[in-house]
Scaffold this motif. Structure first.
Motif, PDB file in Angstrom:
ATOM      1  N   TRP A 186       0.748  -1.252  -0.048  1.00  0.00           N
ATOM      2  CA  TRP A 186       0.057  -0.139  -0.060  1.00  0.00           C
ATOM      3  C   TRP A 186       0.861   1.262   0.152  1.00  0.00           C
ATOM      4  CZ3 TRP A 186      -0.941   3.200   4.180  1.00  0.00           C
ATOM      5  CH2 TRP A 186      -1.816   4.334   4.063  1.00  0.00           C
ATOM      6  N   VAL A 210       2.313   1.550  -3.782  1.00  0.00           N
ATOM      7  CA  VAL A 210       1.440   2.264  -4.482  1.00  0.00           C
ATOM      8  C   VAL A 210       1.224   3.471  -4.383  1.00  0.00           C
ATOM      9  CG1 VAL A 210      -1.038   1.869  -5.290  1.00  0.00           C
ATOM     10  CG2 VAL A 210       0.432  -0.001  -4.942  1.00  0.00           C
ATOM     11  N   TRP A 211       1.007   3.984  -2.969  1.00  0.00           N
ATOM     12  CA  TRP A 211       0.553   5.252  -2.712  1.00  0.00           C
ATOM     13  C   TRP A 211       1.753   6.158  -2.939  1.00  0.00           C
ATOM     14  CZ3 TRP A 211       2.981   8.706   1.362  1.00  0.00           C
ATOM     15  CH2 TRP A 211       2.251   9.879   1.180  1.00  0.00           C
ATOM     16  N   TYR A 228       3.941   5.641  -5.303  1.00  0.00           N
ATOM     17  CA  TYR A 228       4.061   5.846  -6.872  1.00  0.00           C
ATOM     18  C   TYR A 228       3.035   6.729  -7.517  1.00  0.00           C
ATOM     19  CZ  TYR A 228       3.822   4.401 -11.685  1.00  0.00           C
ATOM     20  OH  TYR A 228       3.656   4.613 -13.314  1.00  0.00           O
ATOM     21  N   SER A 229       1.941   6.568  -6.707  1.00  0.00           N
ATOM     22  CA  SER A 229       0.645   7.669  -7.211  1.00  0.00           C
ATOM     23  C   SER A 229       1.131   9.058  -7.013  1.00  0.00           C
ATOM     24  CB  SER A 229      -0.728   7.250  -6.573  1.00  0.00           C
ATOM     25  OG  SER A 229      -0.538   7.132  -5.263  1.00  0.00           O
ATOM     26  N   LEU A 230       1.786   9.317  -5.863  1.00  0.00           N
ATOM     27  CA  LEU A 230       2.331  10.776  -5.510  1.00  0.00           C
ATOM     28  C   LEU A 230       3.234  11.196  -6.429  1.00  0.00           C
ATOM     29  CD1 LEU A 230       2.701  11.213  -1.616  1.00  0.00           C
ATOM     30  CD2 LEU A 230       1.333  12.561  -3.053  1.00  0.00           C
ATOM     31  N   SER A 265       3.761  10.202  -9.421  1.00  0.00           N
ATOM     32  CA  SER A 265       3.014  10.437 -10.821  1.00  0.00           C
ATOM     33  C   SER A 265       2.055  11.513 -11.034  1.00  0.00           C
ATOM     34  CB  SER A 265       2.539   9.199 -11.480  1.00  0.00           C
ATOM     35  OG  SER A 265       1.534   8.525 -10.577  1.00  0.00           O
ATOM     36  N   GLY A 266       1.746  12.088  -9.530  1.00  0.00           N
ATOM     37  CA  GLY A 266       0.774  12.986  -9.550  1.00  0.00           C
ATOM     38  C   GLY A 266      -0.652  12.577  -9.580  1.00  0.00           C
ATOM     39  N   ARG A 267      -0.759  11.453  -9.404  1.00  0.00           N
ATOM     40  CA  ARG A 267      -2.109  10.885  -9.502  1.00  0.00           C
ATOM     41  C   ARG A 267      -3.058  10.901  -8.223  1.00  0.00           C
ATOM     42  NH1 ARG A 267      -0.727   5.724 -13.068  1.00  0.00           N
ATOM     43  NH2 ARG A 267      -0.393   6.666 -14.853  1.00  0.00           N
ATOM     44  N   SER A 268      -2.307  11.406  -7.048  1.00  0.00           N
ATOM     45  CA  SER A 268      -2.797  11.524  -5.943  1.00  0.00           C
ATOM     46  C   SER A 268      -2.985  12.823  -5.269  1.00  0.00           C
ATOM     47  CB  SER A 268      -2.083  10.854  -4.785  1.00  0.00           C
ATOM     48  OG  SER A 268      -2.558  10.972  -3.647  1.00  0.00           O
ATOM     49  N   GLU A 269      -4.280  13.101  -4.812  1.00  0.00           N
ATOM     50  CA  GLU A 269      -4.646  14.522  -4.397  1.00  0.00           C
ATOM     51  C   GLU A 269      -4.351  14.722  -2.906  1.00  0.00           C
ATOM     52  OE1 GLU A 269      -6.221  16.750  -6.112  1.00  0.00           O
ATOM     53  OE2 GLU A 269      -6.021  15.743  -7.950  1.00  0.00           O
TER      54      GLU A 269
END
Length: 79
Positions: A45, A48-49, A51-53, A55-59
């Motif tokens: 988790w 993945v979190w 990686y999303s940070l 790549s800019g996919r996480s708010e």
């Protein structure tokens, strides 16, 4: 009559002691069985979190995610 009450008390005490040991041992066995699974899921988790940070996919801001990771870690450590 007093002999019967002490007999019943000692029997209930032995049953209560045996049941407490059985429940405690079962809980310890389950925790030892599930702890590696939950630790691995937490690592996945976090990856993945992160990686999303990146790549800019996480708010979610970084500070909020850091405290979220700390809460989950404390739950796993002392839960």
């Amino acid at each position: 009559m007093a002999g019967r009450s002490t007999l019943y008390q000692s029997i209930f005490h032995m049953v209560d002691h045996a049941l407490n040991n059985y429940i405690n041992q079962g809980a310890v066995r389950m925790i030892h069985y599930l702890l590696p699974l939950f630790s691995s899921l937490m690592i996945i988790w976090i990856a993945v979190w992160g990686y999303s940070l990146m790549s800019g996919r996480s708010e979610a801001p970084l500070q909020d995610g850091f405290f979220r990771i700390l809460r989950v870690g404390f739950i796993l450590l002392w839960g």
